[in-house]
Design a protein around this motif. Structure first.
Motif, mmCIF file in Angstrom:
data_model
loop_
_atom_site.group_PDB
_atom_site.id
_atom_site.type_symbol
_atom_site.label_atom_id
_atom_site.label_comp_id
_atom_site.label_asym_id
_atom_site.label_seq_id
_atom_site.Cartn_x
_atom_site.Cartn_y
_atom_site.Cartn_z
ATOM 1 N N PHE A 248 5.223 20.917 -1.442
ATOM 2 C CA PHE A 248 4.306 20.345 -2.429
ATOM 3 C C PHE A 248 4.876 19.171 -3.232
ATOM 4 N N THR A 249 6.149 19.106 -3.496
ATOM 5 C CA THR A 249 6.671 18.059 -4.378
ATOM 6 C C THR A 249 7.764 17.241 -3.707
ATOM 7 N N CYS A 250 7.556 16.868 -2.486
ATOM 8 C CA CYS A 250 8.484 15.978 -1.792
ATOM 9 C C CYS A 250 7.680 15.133 -0.811
ATOM 10 N N ASN A 251 8.270 14.007 -0.412
ATOM 11 C CA ASN A 251 7.697 13.146 0.629
ATOM 12 C C ASN A 251 6.252 12.742 0.328
ATOM 13 N N TYR A 252 6.089 11.969 -0.756
ATOM 14 C CA TYR A 252 4.766 11.502 -1.165
ATOM 15 C C TYR A 252 4.332 10.235 -0.418
ATOM 16 N N GLY A 253 5.262 9.565 0.252
ATOM 17 C CA GLY A 253 4.966 8.282 0.866
ATOM 18 C C GLY A 253 3.944 8.383 1.979
ATOM 19 N N GLN A 254 3.460 7.206 2.411
ATOM 20 C CA GLN A 254 2.449 7.157 3.455
ATOM 21 C C GLN A 254 3.055 6.812 4.810
ATOM 22 N N TYR A 255 3.805 5.711 4.859
ATOM 23 C CA TYR A 255 4.408 5.324 6.147
ATOM 24 C C TYR A 255 5.932 5.382 6.114
ATOM 25 N N PHE A 256 6.524 5.100 4.962
ATOM 26 C CA PHE A 256 7.973 4.980 4.860
ATOM 27 C C PHE A 256 8.517 5.983 3.838
ATOM 28 N N VAL A 257 9.842 6.158 3.858
ATOM 29 C CA VAL A 257 10.477 7.129 2.966
ATOM 30 C C VAL A 257 11.305 6.464 1.878
ATOM 31 N N TRP A 258 11.322 5.122 1.827
ATOM 32 C CA TRP A 258 12.207 4.443 0.883
ATOM 33 C C TRP A 258 11.856 4.780 -0.561
ATOM 34 N N ALA A 259 10.563 4.864 -0.886
ATOM 35 C CA ALA A 259 10.165 5.171 -2.262
ATOM 36 C C ALA A 259 10.570 6.597 -2.621
ATOM 37 N N ASP A 260 10.400 7.537 -1.693
ATOM 38 C CA ASP A 260 10.833 8.914 -1.957
ATOM 39 C C ASP A 260 12.339 8.966 -2.174
ATOM 40 N N LYS A 261 13.097 8.206 -1.403
ATOM 41 C CA LYS A 261 14.547 8.200 -1.578
ATOM 42 C C LYS A 261 14.936 7.584 -2.920
ATOM 43 N N PHE B 19 13.147 7.245 -5.686
ATOM 44 C CA PHE B 19 12.666 7.958 -6.869
ATOM 45 C C PHE B 19 12.940 9.462 -6.805
ATOM 46 N N GLY B 20 13.786 9.875 -5.881
ATOM 47 C CA GLY B 20 14.308 11.231 -5.891
ATOM 48 C C GLY B 20 13.387 12.323 -5.404
ATOM 49 N N SER B 21 12.455 12.020 -4.534
ATOM 50 C CA SER B 21 11.539 13.045 -4.036
ATOM 51 C C SER B 21 11.615 13.201 -2.514
ATOM 52 N N PHE B 22 12.681 12.712 -1.915
ATOM 53 C CA PHE B 22 12.795 12.731 -0.464
ATOM 54 C C PHE B 22 13.415 14.049 0.003
ATOM 55 N N ARG B 23 12.869 14.601 1.059
ATOM 56 C CA ARG B 23 13.443 15.778 1.717
ATOM 57 C C ARG B 23 13.471 15.504 3.207
ATOM 58 N N VAL B 24 14.648 15.472 3.759
ATOM 59 C CA VAL B 24 14.785 15.164 5.179
ATOM 60 C C VAL B 24 14.403 16.394 5.997
ATOM 61 N N PRO B 25 13.664 16.229 7.085
ATOM 62 C CA PRO B 25 13.309 17.374 7.932
ATOM 63 C C PRO B 25 14.551 18.049 8.499
ATOM 64 N N ALA B 26 14.612 19.353 8.391
ATOM 65 C CA ALA B 26 15.733 20.136 8.893
ATOM 66 C C ALA B 26 15.220 21.228 9.819
ATOM 67 N N THR C 43 0.827 -1.209 0.000
ATOM 68 C CA THR C 43 0.000 0.000 0.000
ATOM 69 C C THR C 43 0.859 1.255 0.000
ATOM 70 N N ASP C 44 1.994 1.233 0.689
ATOM 71 C CA ASP C 44 2.874 2.386 0.706
ATOM 72 C C ASP C 44 3.421 2.671 -0.690
ATOM 73 N N PHE C 45 3.820 1.634 -1.411
ATOM 74 C CA PHE C 45 4.356 1.797 -2.767
ATOM 75 C C PHE C 45 3.280 2.319 -3.714
ATOM 76 N N CYS C 46 2.089 1.735 -3.628
ATOM 77 C CA CYS C 46 1.003 2.169 -4.520
ATOM 78 C C CYS C 46 0.567 3.596 -4.223
ATOM 79 N N ILE C 47 0.436 3.924 -2.936
ATOM 80 C CA ILE C 47 -0.002 5.266 -2.577
ATOM 81 C C ILE C 47 1.036 6.301 -2.975
ATOM 82 N N TYR C 48 2.312 5.916 -2.908
ATOM 83 C CA TYR C 48 3.355 6.841 -3.348
ATOM 84 C C TYR C 48 3.085 7.298 -4.776
ATOM 85 N N TRP C 49 2.787 6.337 -5.669
ATOM 86 C CA TRP C 49 2.587 6.696 -7.071
ATOM 87 C C TRP C 49 1.234 7.358 -7.307
#
Length: 413
Positions: free
Chosen positions: A285-298, A300-307, A179-185
């Motif tokens: 708006f265009t980062c961290n699309y995942g639901q529970y995990f960040v692996w898909a964002d990492k 597919f290049g859409s991950f932004r770590v909280p700073a 579900t996390d992978f599907c929701i990401y897309w």
């Protein structure tokens, strides 16, 4: 869903449906002599008589058995609607009063009367969302999915031992991964401009969301992101109680990640998509699309770590500090020094970040220009009536943006 439906029928449904007779059956009786099988529209009296007689032939809800798809559909819709209302108002209310930092309501991007608007938007979405979801639940109840009742009926159940239980644990993990992978897309596709403007944009109205924004979306948007949950149990076997628990969990998680909390620098931030990650999604708006995990964002290049510099609370504290300084200087200064006083305050106080929208190809993106993200910045001086614009005393260099202290349940622990 046949488990809650069974208990509903056992303790409420049977009695409730027994009172739901067809009212037209009694009205049609005295008119039966003049009624015909075909509609008679020759006169008003004839039309009323024939229409009433036709409606009288419709079976009453009291005559429907528990196995009737009509009764099941009505019951499931009511149960789903009641369930989402109870979950939404109980959990979101708790999160809002005990976890959400209420100082965030002072943020310049927080909308006037936002909580009421979020709740109203959610209440508008629930009826349509539940109707779209209904076929999946009816299919579950009528045995069209791969849900199973007991461990013995599930995979490897005939062998006994630990293997069926191992599969149950595996199915839970696989459910979350799938579900996390599907929701990401699905989520990322909803940011394509064509879909974003028509479906997903209403949810991004809440740039500084509260827990009540978790379900404040277009009903089709919410339905599209819920499809992976329902599809999972049609693709691989899942225990019924496990599915109910997981489905409840994902709704709780959706509320949890909308509390605008920007906790960062913890060991799970590179693995789990928490409130901080989703807060960044609402801001950028265009980062961290995942639901529970960040692996898909990492991947597919859409991950932004909280700073630390991304925390919207910085702008809030800046506004609060500016107000305090203005009030203090107001009490100690005369009106003749107001212009120079305001310029000094502007230089001392960290300004709220500037935001601008960019067309990124995936939808609207916001860039947040915050000082302190690894580099120093200078607050610009302002020329007052009685001082030159180049006055060095009015310029303060800010070396670091400190992590603001959050208020709420976590801060008190």
């Amino acid at each position: 869903m046949d488990i809650p439906l069974h208990y509903f029928d056992e303790y409420v449904g049977d009695k409730l449906y027994s009172y739901l007779d067809n009212p037209f059956a009694k009205l049609a009786t005295p008119l039966a002599a003049n009624a015909t099988k075909a509609l008679d529209l020759s006169s008003t009296q004839a039309a009323v008589s024939s229409v009433t007689q036709l409606l009288a032939t419709v079976p009453a809800l009291s005559s429907l058995s528990r196995d009737s798809i009509v009764r099941q559909s009505i019951s499931l819709y009511g149960l789903t609607y009641l369930g989402i209302l109870v979950l939404y108002f109980s959990v979101a209310t708790f999160s809002y009063y005990f976890i959400f930092d209420h100082r965030m309501k002072l943020h310049p991007r927080y909308l006037p009367d936002q909580v009421r608007k979020e709740i109203a938007f959610s209440l508008e979405a629930f009826p349509v969302l539940d109707l779209l979801t209904l076929p999946w639940f009816v299919g579950d109840v009528r045995g069209w999915s791969m849900l199973y009742d007991t461990v013995a009926e599930g995979p490897f159940g005939e062998r006994g031992g630990a293997l069926p239980w191992v599969y149950m644990a595996f199915s839970a993990v696989f459910f979350l991964w799938f579900t996390d992978f599907c929701i990401y897309w699905v989520h990322r596709w909803l940011h394509i401009p064509f879909l974003y403007k028509r479906l997903h944009k209403p949810h991004h109205k809440w740039i500084i969301p509260t827990p009540f924004a978790s379900h404040a979306f277009h009903p089709v948007d919410g339905y599209l992101q819920s499809i992976p949950y329902h599809l999972a149990c049609y693709l691989f076997p899942i225990h019924k109680y496990m599915f109910i628990g997981l489905f409840s969990f994902v709704n709780l998680w959706s509320i949890f990640i909308h509390d605008s909390d920007m906790l960062c620098d913890h060991p799970l931030e590179h693995y789990v998509n928490g409130p901080a990650h989703h807060t960044l999604h609402h801001i950028y708006f265009t980062c961290n699309y995942g639901q529970y995990f960040v692996w898909a964002d990492k991947y597919f290049g859409s991950f932004r770590v909280p700073a630390k510099g991304d925390d919207p609370l910085i702008a809030v504290l800046a506004a609060i500090e500016k107000k305090k300084i203005l009030e203090a200087v107001e009490a100690a200064s005369s009106d003749s020094d107001r212009s120079s006083r305001d310029s000094s305050v502007e230089a001392v106080v960290l300004k709220a970040p500037d935001m601008k929208r960019i067309d990124s190809g995936l939808g609207s993106e916001t860039e947040l220009g915050l000082p302190g993200s690894g580099s120093s910045s200078k607050a610009s001086s302002v020329k007052g009536d009685d001082e030159p614009a180049s006055a060095p005393e009015s310029v303060v260099e800010i070396q670091e943006v400190k992590r603001p202290r959050r208020e709420g349940l976590r801060a008190r622990k």
